[in-house]
Design a protein around this motif. Sequence first.
Motif, short mmCIF file in Angstrom:
data_model
loop_
_atom_site.label_atom_id
_atom_site.label_comp_id
_atom_site.label_asym_id
_atom_site.label_seq_id
_atom_site.Cartn_x
_atom_site.Cartn_y
_atom_site.Cartn_z
N ARG A 156 0.64 -1.20 -0.02
CA ARG A 156 -0.21 -0.35 0.09
C ARG A 156 0.93 1.24 -0.08
O ARG A 156 0.48 2.38 -0.44
N SER B 76 -13.02 -9.96 2.87
CA SER B 76 -11.51 -10.00 2.25
C SER B 76 -11.19 -8.51 2.14
O SER B 76 -11.70 -7.50 1.66
N ASP C 231 -3.93 -15.49 7.24
CA ASP C 231 -2.61 -16.04 6.76
C ASP C 231 -1.70 -16.70 7.78
O ASP C 231 -0.82 -17.55 7.45
#
Length: 751
Positions: free
Chosen positions: A342, A483, A631
């Motif tokens: 980002r 998400s 994750d």
Amino acid sequence: MSDSSAVVTPLQSATPKLGRLVVVGLGLIGGSFAKGLRELGLFQEVVGVDLDAESRRLAVELGVVDRCETDLAVACQGAAVIQMAVPILAMEKLLGELAKLDLGDAVVTDVGSAKGNVVRAARLAFADRSVRFVPGHPIAGSEQSGVEAANIELFRRHKVVLTPSEQSDDAALALIDSLWRELGADVEHMAVEHHDQVLAATSHLPHLLAFTLVDSLAKRSENLEIFRYAAGGFRDFTRIAGSDPVMWHDIFLANREAVLRTLDVFRDDLDALRDAVDAGDGHQLLGVFTRARVAREHFGKILARRAYVDAMHSNDLIFLANPGGKLSGRIRVPGDKSISHRSIMLGSLAEGVTEVEGFLEGEDALATIQAFRDMGVVIEGPHHGRVTVHGVGLRGLKAPPGPIYLGNSGTSMRLLSGLLAAQSFDTTLTGDASLSKRPMNRVAKPLRAMGAIIETGPEGRPPLTVRAGGILGGMTYEMPMASAQVKSCMLLAGLYAAGSTTVIEPAPTRDHTERMLRGFGYPVTVEGNSATVESGHKLIGTHIEVPADISSAAFFLVAGSIAENSELLLEHVGVNPTRTGVIDILRLMGGDITLENEREVGGEPVADIRVRSAKLKGINIPEDLVPLAIDEFPVLFIAASVAEGRTVLRGAEELRVKESDRIQVMADGLITLGVKAEPTPDGIIIEGGSIGGGEVWAHGDHRIAMAFSVASLRATAPIRIHDCANVATSFPNFLALSAQVGLRVSEEGKA
Ligand code: S3P
């Protein structure tokens, strides 16, 4: 014939001998071809033809050929294969002479380094007489020349390009292909024009530049003197100006059209650079130099990987994890992957300069840097985690020169699709084998609903083509799955959409995009489970400090928990509450984890995390923690495998569409290691107990490779983990840090 590498079975030594091989032109290339095939014993005899008596004498004396002929007609009478290894401009004449002979079934081939002229000359010479001609070009050479330098290893692991046409005889092509493979070459098939254009760019242009630079400096007599001061740069750049002038003169005449095209493009670029120097445009210069440097490093890596693959004869990177180990020490794992991506994206869209520190120098985040460089953004670094992004503003991106390759990085592809949806140019996004299987409809569909024009591959998979001309209107989108990538994609598109764009999430997901947009001065409204942006504002360059990645720290949180008598301190880890599910889950299992020195850095909470060995117990993982630890499950499954009792995970079907199907791949590996693991459609059930040794496969998934490495701490025998190269996508120094704290994992063959 399209560009492809045909699969051709190499000739077996048991194959009956072919008749006669005739090699016309006994130089380095012709001599090496003749000698190599003669030693392999594939032909009944190898006959050389050369105008030079000394070359003929040496060829026989050195065992390059069985005998020589002075008369081409006599040599070729009844030959099986005729190799034309004469200088490129002599090919036409030789083809004319061959055309007068009765060549029977002979296959004719050549080694010319430009192909268009040879193919044209062959067409003229043979007209419509059926001749089995296979044009070829071995990309190999040496500083030495002449038959005395003939070397049977010359072509080993070098590329040989064959440029057959639609009319080429399949059997003739297969034969020539096999002969080169027998000599150890990597054979590829390519269209003639493509070959000539590629070679013009990668070989002919550099030679032209080296020759002119040296000549341009040397012909001004006062400059001869300056050579005395020339150092490494001049030597490296001009080495190839020492090549054979006659041969190169031939090549430029033979490959005229392709060289001119490449030269014109280069001249435009050189002019642009001249203008930049003239105008004192440092930004333009920096752009060219930083892009070139990365491209050169990439090329260096390709060469290094080739050498590595040569050495290993495979590209499977294997980790060997030896059992046991007591962990101690303090480490800082690399920068957060999500925040690193980002920082480049928002830094590029900002006005002014953004300085980033702690950037993750892993392949995924580097792919994002490369994407923005391709779109004209000047980005310096990364160097020791520092990156400087020269923002171009929301409307300043330029069309990339070709498809943007994003490697293994799903985050790059999904977030980019949002911000590309409103650009005035088309972009195609591609990725590696794993990324090419991942679902993209989750972003393509809502973006289309906003007005974007997006094409995907079959079943919504990459490549993704985002077209110019989409006029975006803001919308409220209720995400069907939790998400952060989809949410971020929509918010980035929202920066360009008329009105406001709201994303509603079914459960909290990482909010780095929202936080960072605010850090760049862009207003974002967050209310409960919704985030809203409005177009019409701008981003202002800023300073970003990327904390260490909790997803990388997770391997050591589990490692420190399951290893005996261990204590680790993980420094400066990002503990954003949308990311700390792994800590909560480990604590529920009985883990001893404490946060120290909690602080906020650049809008993100950060802490040092202490972990001590603990006796873990199995749990039912609360479903609301799933998106917050999404994750970290591969390594949490390792914790579950050594915990007392059963661990049950549900509501985690998303794991099936990560870099691999993490439920199946982990279950397969765990079962191999003797763990009782049962995959379910949306999770897994693991009975804690002990872990054995064995061979497991990471399937190119970085987090699986690292999870099984951690498993070794409690394994009863070594674990060999295949397909680990992608660890470099998120945690390039994983092995070094692991060794530093006491894990016994190393790359096989490098222990
Ligand atoms: C990420 C979001 C998550 C995560 C991925 C990074 C991000 O993906 O798994 O590694 O940076 O936004 P999903 O959005 O698919 O859950």
